[in-house]
Design an enzyme around this catalytic site. Structure first.
Site, mmCIF file in Angstrom:
data_model
loop_
_atom_site.group_PDB
_atom_site.id
_atom_site.type_symbol
_atom_site.label_atom_id
_atom_site.label_comp_id
_atom_site.label_asym_id
_atom_site.label_seq_id
_atom_site.Cartn_x
_atom_site.Cartn_y
_atom_site.Cartn_z
ATOM 1 N N HIS A 259 -10.131 -6.638 -1.649
ATOM 2 C CA HIS A 259 -11.436 -6.415 -0.602
ATOM 3 C C HIS A 259 -12.496 -5.605 -1.282
ATOM 4 O O HIS A 259 -12.552 -4.482 -1.433
ATOM 5 C CB HIS A 259 -10.733 -5.571 0.557
ATOM 6 C CG HIS A 259 -9.563 -6.117 1.346
ATOM 7 N ND1 HIS A 259 -9.791 -7.385 2.035
ATOM 8 C CD2 HIS A 259 -8.376 -5.856 1.517
ATOM 9 C CE1 HIS A 259 -8.677 -7.775 2.533
ATOM 10 N NE2 HIS A 259 -7.470 -6.821 2.189
ATOM 11 N N ASP B 131 -11.913 -11.018 -0.139
ATOM 12 C CA ASP B 131 -13.044 -11.160 0.635
ATOM 13 C C ASP B 131 -14.061 -10.272 -0.137
ATOM 14 O O ASP B 131 -13.646 -9.302 -0.983
ATOM 15 C CB ASP B 131 -13.090 -10.862 2.188
ATOM 16 C CG ASP B 131 -12.232 -9.639 2.478
ATOM 17 O OD1 ASP B 131 -12.298 -8.441 1.880
ATOM 18 O OD2 ASP B 131 -11.699 -9.640 3.743
ATOM 19 N N GLU C 34 -5.757 -11.015 -1.183
ATOM 20 C CA GLU C 34 -6.653 -10.936 0.190
ATOM 21 C C GLU C 34 -7.991 -10.800 -0.028
ATOM 22 O O GLU C 34 -8.656 -10.120 0.329
ATOM 23 C CB GLU C 34 -6.126 -9.779 0.781
ATOM 24 C CG GLU C 34 -4.696 -9.464 1.033
ATOM 25 C CD GLU C 34 -4.238 -8.212 1.834
ATOM 26 O OE1 GLU C 34 -5.128 -7.672 2.343
ATOM 27 O OE2 GLU C 34 -2.955 -7.904 1.927
ATOM 28 N N GLU D 254 0.861 -1.036 -0.150
ATOM 29 C CA GLU D 254 0.013 0.073 -0.195
ATOM 30 C C GLU D 254 0.825 1.240 0.078
ATOM 31 O O GLU D 254 0.579 2.090 0.870
ATOM 32 C CB GLU D 254 -1.096 -0.034 1.236
ATOM 33 C CG GLU D 254 -2.166 -1.232 1.186
ATOM 34 C CD GLU D 254 -2.832 -1.433 2.284
ATOM 35 O OE1 GLU D 254 -2.697 -0.366 3.314
ATOM 36 O OE2 GLU D 254 -3.593 -2.335 2.299
ATOM 37 N N ASN E 274 1.848 -5.051 -3.081
ATOM 38 C CA ASN E 274 0.589 -5.586 -2.875
ATOM 39 C C ASN E 274 -0.221 -4.445 -2.421
ATOM 40 O O ASN E 274 0.139 -3.594 -1.876
ATOM 41 C CB ASN E 274 0.720 -6.493 -1.727
ATOM 42 C CG ASN E 274 -0.363 -7.323 -1.309
ATOM 43 O OD1 ASN E 274 -1.122 -7.868 -2.236
ATOM 44 N ND2 ASN E 274 -0.993 -7.161 0.057
HETATM 45 O O1 LIG Z 1 -5.946 -4.352 17.064
HETATM 46 C C1 LIG Z 1 -5.267 -4.746 15.906
HETATM 47 C C2 LIG Z 1 -6.219 -5.024 14.884
HETATM 48 O O2 LIG Z 1 -6.855 -3.933 14.306
HETATM 49 C C3 LIG Z 1 -5.297 -5.730 13.684
HETATM 50 O O3 LIG Z 1 -5.994 -6.096 12.549
HETATM 51 C C4 LIG Z 1 -5.469 -6.322 11.303
HETATM 52 C C5 LIG Z 1 -5.197 -5.286 10.387
HETATM 53 O O4 LIG Z 1 -4.788 -5.802 9.255
HETATM 54 C C6 LIG Z 1 -5.594 -6.729 8.474
HETATM 55 O O5 LIG Z 1 -4.751 -7.239 7.437
HETATM 56 C C7 LIG Z 1 -4.603 -6.070 6.468
HETATM 57 C C8 LIG Z 1 -5.884 -5.905 5.679
HETATM 58 O O6 LIG Z 1 -5.987 -5.050 4.762
HETATM 59 C C9 LIG Z 1 -4.817 -4.828 3.805
HETATM 60 O O7 LIG Z 1 -4.702 -3.741 3.835
HETATM 61 C C10 LIG Z 1 -3.444 -5.458 4.533
HETATM 62 O O8 LIG Z 1 -2.428 -5.768 3.413
HETATM 63 C C11 LIG Z 1 -3.828 -6.586 5.552
HETATM 64 O O9 LIG Z 1 -2.553 -6.691 6.282
HETATM 65 C C12 LIG Z 1 -5.544 -8.054 9.377
HETATM 66 O O10 LIG Z 1 -6.540 -9.059 8.992
HETATM 67 C C13 LIG Z 1 -6.486 -7.513 10.919
HETATM 68 O O11 LIG Z 1 -6.272 -8.735 11.759
HETATM 69 O O12 LIG Z 1 -4.616 -6.915 13.954
HETATM 70 C C14 LIG Z 1 -3.696 -6.631 15.107
HETATM 71 C C15 LIG Z 1 -4.582 -6.031 16.311
HETATM 72 O O13 LIG Z 1 -3.581 -5.859 17.458
#
Ligand SMILES: O[C@@H]1[C@@H](O)[C@H](O[C@@H]2CO[C@@H](O[C@@H]3CO[C@@H](O)[C@H](O)[C@H]3O)[C@H](O)[C@H]2O)OC[C@H]1O
Length: 414
Positions: free
Chosen positions: A232, A264, A262, A153, A196
């Protein structure tokens, strides 16, 4: 030009001792000719044994990605002190399951420890910190990662500013991106190195900016192997298959592979059951786009069950984004993905069907097992663009099972 669509159907009459169908998304993806179908996961979820059992089934998932445990704030929370405990759990799980590992992520403005993001370092020092972080972490996981998301990003959502304003850009300038890729390449020359990002899954300004990142890295004489399309997405607003294909092809034309990293597809009203029908179509279009592009190596969903999806926490009011629901039951999206790979879970009896075709090389197809334990030699005269479907009422098709199998082969030319 004559369009040939060859269809070979192999029917196996199952013996009574044969168990239920063991097919899955990864098995179907690989039968199609893709490297993997995978899922993200996270350490906390692995205490859920039912969840872990499905995740560990390499018929469903041939690849896993740690959702958080390889990020900078977890690995190097304080300068020079590296902790790989959580990442190692995911890496070891992938190895034990025979699954590929996508390693995520080395350089990101988010989930970056304050000792880095607060700034205060001059250009030379921040370059040294960046290189050291990458060298240490990539070396630790050397030989284990199919791919690394090296930079995550880096593009701004503001159309006036192609690159996102972050501590690396403001201190080092755009060169931080090729510097990061060079450090990763030096530490593990065999890992595929990816850029990515999100909102780059259809043609547009942000996708063009991502193509410029590929060119930037290449202009420094540094290797970049792939583009990760996060995907996403939103139910009903997913780009068309055609737009997704054109977009992927623009990256591939620059000499890189692509992967959906990623995926979803969230519902804006997850309580409305009818969203699942449209969601299934959106999953089919997205997986189908990857299928149309040979250099799209695989698809990773951002965890596989709504039980552990990040979506409701980040996009309040939305949800239902994944192919398995909160009770670990498959939704219509699951069947849509399977069907996109030419498989079906809805045939007569307990049929498990794979269709393999489209863009496979002759060599790939010739060596490809159609189902677990069965290798079907290709008949001479079958076009290299043919499709081959194996339909089996047996769930585990073993050499023993095939001994009493009825086998029928049918070619259909259109
Ligand atoms: O409280 C935090 C919690 O907010 C954190 O959440 C993660 C945030 O990153 C997520 O992955 C990202 C999703 O979007 C893309 O932009 C990125 O490339 C990804 O890395 C992840 O799924 C969440 O779990 O997790 C840690 C906690 O301490």
């Amino acid at each position: 030009m004559l369009k040939i669509n060859n269809l070979a159907i192999l029917s196996f009459a199952a013996g009574s001792a044969i168990a239920q169908s063991q097919t899955g998304l990864n098995a179907a993806a690989q039968a199609y000719g893709k490297l993997y179908f995978g899922s993200a996961t996270d350490n906390g979820e692995l205490t859920d044994s039912e969840y872990k059992a499905i995740l560990s089934d390499s018929n469903e998932f041939g690849q896993i990605t740690p959702g958080n445990s390889m990020k900078w704030d977890t690995v190097e929370a304080s300068r020079g002190n590296f902790d790989y405990t959580k990442g190692d759990v995911i890496a070891d799980l992938a190895e034990a399951n025979g699954q590929k590992l996508r390693c995520h992520t080395l350089v990101w403005y988010n989930q970056l420890p304050q000792w880095v993001s607060n700034g205060g370092f001059d250009n030379a020092t921040l370059i040294e910190i960046l290189q050291n972080h990458i060298t240490e972490e990539v070396t630790h996981y050397k030989g284990k990662c199919y791919a690394w998301d090296v930079v995550n990003e880096a593009i701004s959502d503001d159309s006036g500013a192609p690159l996102r304003d972050n501590i690396f850009l403001s201190t080092i300038g755009e060169a931080y991106i090729p510097i990061a890729f060079a450090a990763a390449a030096a530490a593990d020359p065999d890992a595929k190195l990816y850029y990515n990002d999100y909102s780059i899954e259809a043609p547009g300004a942000k996708s063009t900016a991502a193509q410029d990142i590929v060119k930037l890295v290449q202009s420094y004489g540094v290797k970049i192997d792939g583009i990760g399309l996060q995907d996403h997405l939103i139910v009903g607003s997913t780009p068309s298959l055609e737009d997704q294909v054109a977009n992927m092809q623009a990256f591939v034309d620059l000499g890189v592979e692509v992967a959906i990293t990623e995926l979803d597809i969230r519902a804006e009203n997850p309580d409305a059951n009818q969203y699942q029908e449209q969601q299934a179509k959106d999953y089919a279009a997205t997986v189908g786009a990857c299928n149309k592009v040979e250099a799209c190596v695989g698809v990773t969903i951002w965890d596989y069950t709504d039980k552990y999806s990040w979506v409701p926490g980040v996009f309040p009011g939305t949800g239902g984004a994944l192919p398995w629901d909160e009770n670990l039951q498959k939704k219509p999206a699951y069947d849509a993905i399977l069907e996109a790979y030419g498989g079906s879970s809805t045939g007569p009896g307990n049929q498990a069907t794979f269709t393999v075709s489209d863009n496979l090389t002759e060599a790939t197809r010739a060596s490809m097992p159609l189902n677990s334990g069965v290798s079907v030699p290709l008949t001479t005269g079958v076009s290299s663009k043919s499709s081959v479907a194996a339909t089996s009422s047996a769930s585990e098709v073993t050499p023993e099972a095939t001994a009493d199998a009825q086998c029928e082969v049918e070619y259909v030319y259109e």
